[in-house]
Scaffold this active site. Structure first.
Site, PDB file in Angstrom:
ATOM      1  N   LYS A  60       8.107 -55.633  -9.132  1.00 12.56           N
ATOM      2  CA  LYS A  60       8.935 -55.622 -10.337  1.00 12.56           C
ATOM      3  C   LYS A  60       8.110 -54.905 -11.406  1.00 12.56           C
ATOM      4  O   LYS A  60       7.087 -55.400 -11.870  1.00 12.56           O
ATOM      5  CB  LYS A  60       9.280 -57.036 -10.797  1.00 12.56           C
ATOM      6  CG  LYS A  60      10.142 -57.035 -12.052  1.00 12.56           C
ATOM      7  CD  LYS A  60      10.566 -58.441 -12.420  1.00 12.56           C
ATOM      8  CE  LYS A  60      11.438 -58.355 -13.675  1.00 12.56           C
ATOM      9  NZ  LYS A  60      10.820 -58.966 -14.845  1.00 12.56           N
TER      10      LYS A  60
ATOM     11  N   GLY B 177      12.925 -63.992 -22.906  1.00  9.38           N
ATOM     12  CA  GLY B 177      12.588 -65.337 -23.373  1.00  9.38           C
ATOM     13  C   GLY B 177      13.476 -65.895 -24.449  1.00  9.38           C
ATOM     14  O   GLY B 177      13.254 -67.016 -24.906  1.00  9.38           O
TER      15      GLY B 177
ATOM     16  N   ALA C  10      16.210 -60.904 -17.926  1.00  4.18           N
ATOM     17  CA  ALA C  10      15.783 -61.249 -19.288  1.00  4.18           C
ATOM     18  C   ALA C  10      16.957 -61.586 -20.190  1.00  4.18           C
ATOM     19  O   ALA C  10      17.932 -60.837 -20.267  1.00  4.18           O
ATOM     20  CB  ALA C  10      14.943 -60.146 -19.931  1.00  4.18           C
ATOM     21  N   GLY C  11      16.839 -62.713 -20.857  1.00  2.00           N
ATOM     22  CA  GLY C  11      17.804 -63.105 -21.878  1.00  2.00           C
ATOM     23  C   GLY C  11      18.915 -64.018 -21.409  1.00  2.00           C
ATOM     24  O   GLY C  11      19.606 -64.621 -22.228  1.00  2.00           O
TER      25      GLY C  11
ATOM     26  N   ASN D 161      14.313 -67.069 -15.776  1.00  2.00           N
ATOM     27  CA  ASN D 161      13.050 -67.803 -15.809  1.00  2.00           C
ATOM     28  C   ASN D 161      13.068 -68.813 -16.950  1.00  2.00           C
ATOM     29  O   ASN D 161      13.143 -70.015 -16.727  1.00  2.00           O
ATOM     30  CB  ASN D 161      11.881 -66.822 -15.963  1.00  2.00           C
ATOM     31  CG  ASN D 161      10.523 -67.505 -15.988  1.00  2.00           C
ATOM     32  OD1 ASN D 161      10.417 -68.721 -15.915  1.00  2.00           O
ATOM     33  ND2 ASN D 161       9.470 -66.721 -16.108  1.00  2.00           N
ATOM     34  N   THR D 162      13.076 -68.290 -18.192  1.00  2.00           N
ATOM     35  CA  THR D 162      12.974 -69.159 -19.362  1.00  2.00           C
ATOM     36  C   THR D 162      14.102 -70.179 -19.435  1.00  2.00           C
ATOM     37  O   THR D 162      13.882 -71.334 -19.823  1.00  2.00           O
ATOM     38  CB  THR D 162      12.965 -68.312 -20.651  1.00  2.00           C
ATOM     39  OG1 THR D 162      11.885 -67.374 -20.584  1.00  2.00           O
ATOM     40  CG2 THR D 162      12.799 -69.185 -21.883  1.00  2.00           C
TER      41      THR D 162
END
Length: 256
Positions: free
Chosen positions: A96, A157, A183-184, A205-206
Site C-alpha cells: 500500500k 483519521g 481513509a475517512g 481503521n480509525t
C-alpha cells in the site's frame, strides 16, 4: 456473498471486500477484529515490526494477506526504500503506497506516488497507491502498473465519510482497476454508500479502532460492505424527482 463475486487484486482473488487497517489497534484486538470483520487483507506498517516481542506479524492469523504500507514516507525515494524493506520482512509482494509529506492534513502527494508506482511495479510489487482522487493521476497510475487505486474519502483519521464522493464516482466510472475507498470512512452506513456507488472495496481503521466495541463495529462494517455490494449488483431502482408512484396498483380502487 457468493464466491463468484470475487475481488481480484494483482491476480489474487478475495471473497471479502473489506480491508482492515491495523495502525491504531492494540495487538490483542487485531485477531478479534479480523475474525469479526472476516477481512482477508490487513495492513502492516514497517514500524510495527521493529521488535520480536511486539512484531505485528505474530498477531495476524494464518491465511490473511499482509498488505505492508509505506506510511511515514514523504517522497518517492523514501517510499521505495520502505517498500523494499517491508517485502523482505513480510514476504509479501503487496504494497500500500503512501507518500504523505503534509503533516497537518496528511494529504498524499500524487506526483511522488506516481513516481514510486513506476519503480515498484517494475520490481514486481502489487502496488496499491493511496491518492487524492484525480482522474488524470489515476489513469497515469494504471499505465504505470498500479493494481488498484485507493482514493481518500476524507482526510485520514477524521471519520467524516465520503467528502470526496463525486470525485470518487468519476474514478469508479472511468478506471478499470479496482477502486478501493481508503481513509475517512467513519460509519458502516458510509461504507455501504461507497459500495453502492460501485467501489470495489473499503479500507477502514480509525472508525473501528476508536469504537467502544471493536469486534462489534468490525462485524457491522462487514455486513455494511456486503449489503452495499449486493445493492450495487442488484442495480437500485429508479428515483422519481417529482410527484409519487403508488407501490400498490390503484386500479379498481373507488375514489371518494
Amino acid at each position: 456473498m457468493t464466491n463468484t463475486d470475487e475481488l481480484i487484486i494483482g491476480g489474487h482473488k478475495f471473497t471479502s471486500r473489506f480491508i482492515l487497517g491495523s495502525g491504531k489497534y492494540s495487538y490483542d484486538l487485531i485477531d478479534s477484529a479480523i475474525n469479526h470483520a472476516k477481512a482477508q487483507i490487513i495492513t502492516m506498517a514497517l514500524r510495527r515490526t521493529n521488535t520480536a516481542e511486539e512484531n505485528i506479524l505474530n498477531y495476524i492469523p494464518d491465511g490473511i494477506t499482509i498488505l505492508p504500507n509505506t506510511s511515514g514516507s514523504t517522497d518517492a525515494e523514501e517510499a521505495i526504500r520502505t517498500a523494499r524493506i517491508a517485502r523482505e520482512l513480510s514476504g509479501s509482494n503487496f504494497i500500500k503506497l503512501e507518500v504523505v509529506p503534509d503533516k497537518k492534513y496528511l494529504m498524499p502527494d500524487n506526483y511522488e506516488t506516481l513516481k514510486a508506482t513506476e519503480v515498484l511495479a517494475n520490481e514486481g510489487f502489487i502496488v496499491m497507491p493511496y491518492i487524492l482522487p484525480d482522474l488524470n493521476v489515476a489513469r497515469q497510475l494504471v499505465e504505470a502498473g498500479a493494481a488498484t487505486v485507493m482514493p481518500l474519502g476524507a482526510p485520514i483519521g477524521t471519520n467524516k465519510g465520503l467528502a470526496t464522493r463525486d470525485l470518487i464516482q468519476i474514478l469508479i466510472d472511468e478506471i478499470d482497476v479496482p477502486i478501493i475507498v481508503d481513509a475517512g470512512i467513519g460509519r458502516p452506513s458510509q461504507a455501504a454508500d461507497a459500495m453502492e456507488m460501485g467501489a470495489a472495496a473499503i479500507m477502514a481503521n480509525t472508525s473501528m479502532a476508536t469504537a467502544g466495541n471493536i469486534p462489534l463495529m468490525a462485524e457491522a462494517f462487514k455486513l455494511a460492505v456486503e449489503a452495499g455490494r449486493k445493492a450495487f449488483l442488484a442495480k437500485p431502482g429508479r428515483v422519481i424527482e417529482h410527484g409519487a408512484v403508488a407501490s400498490s396498483p390503484l386500479t379498481g380502487v373507488s375514489e371518494s
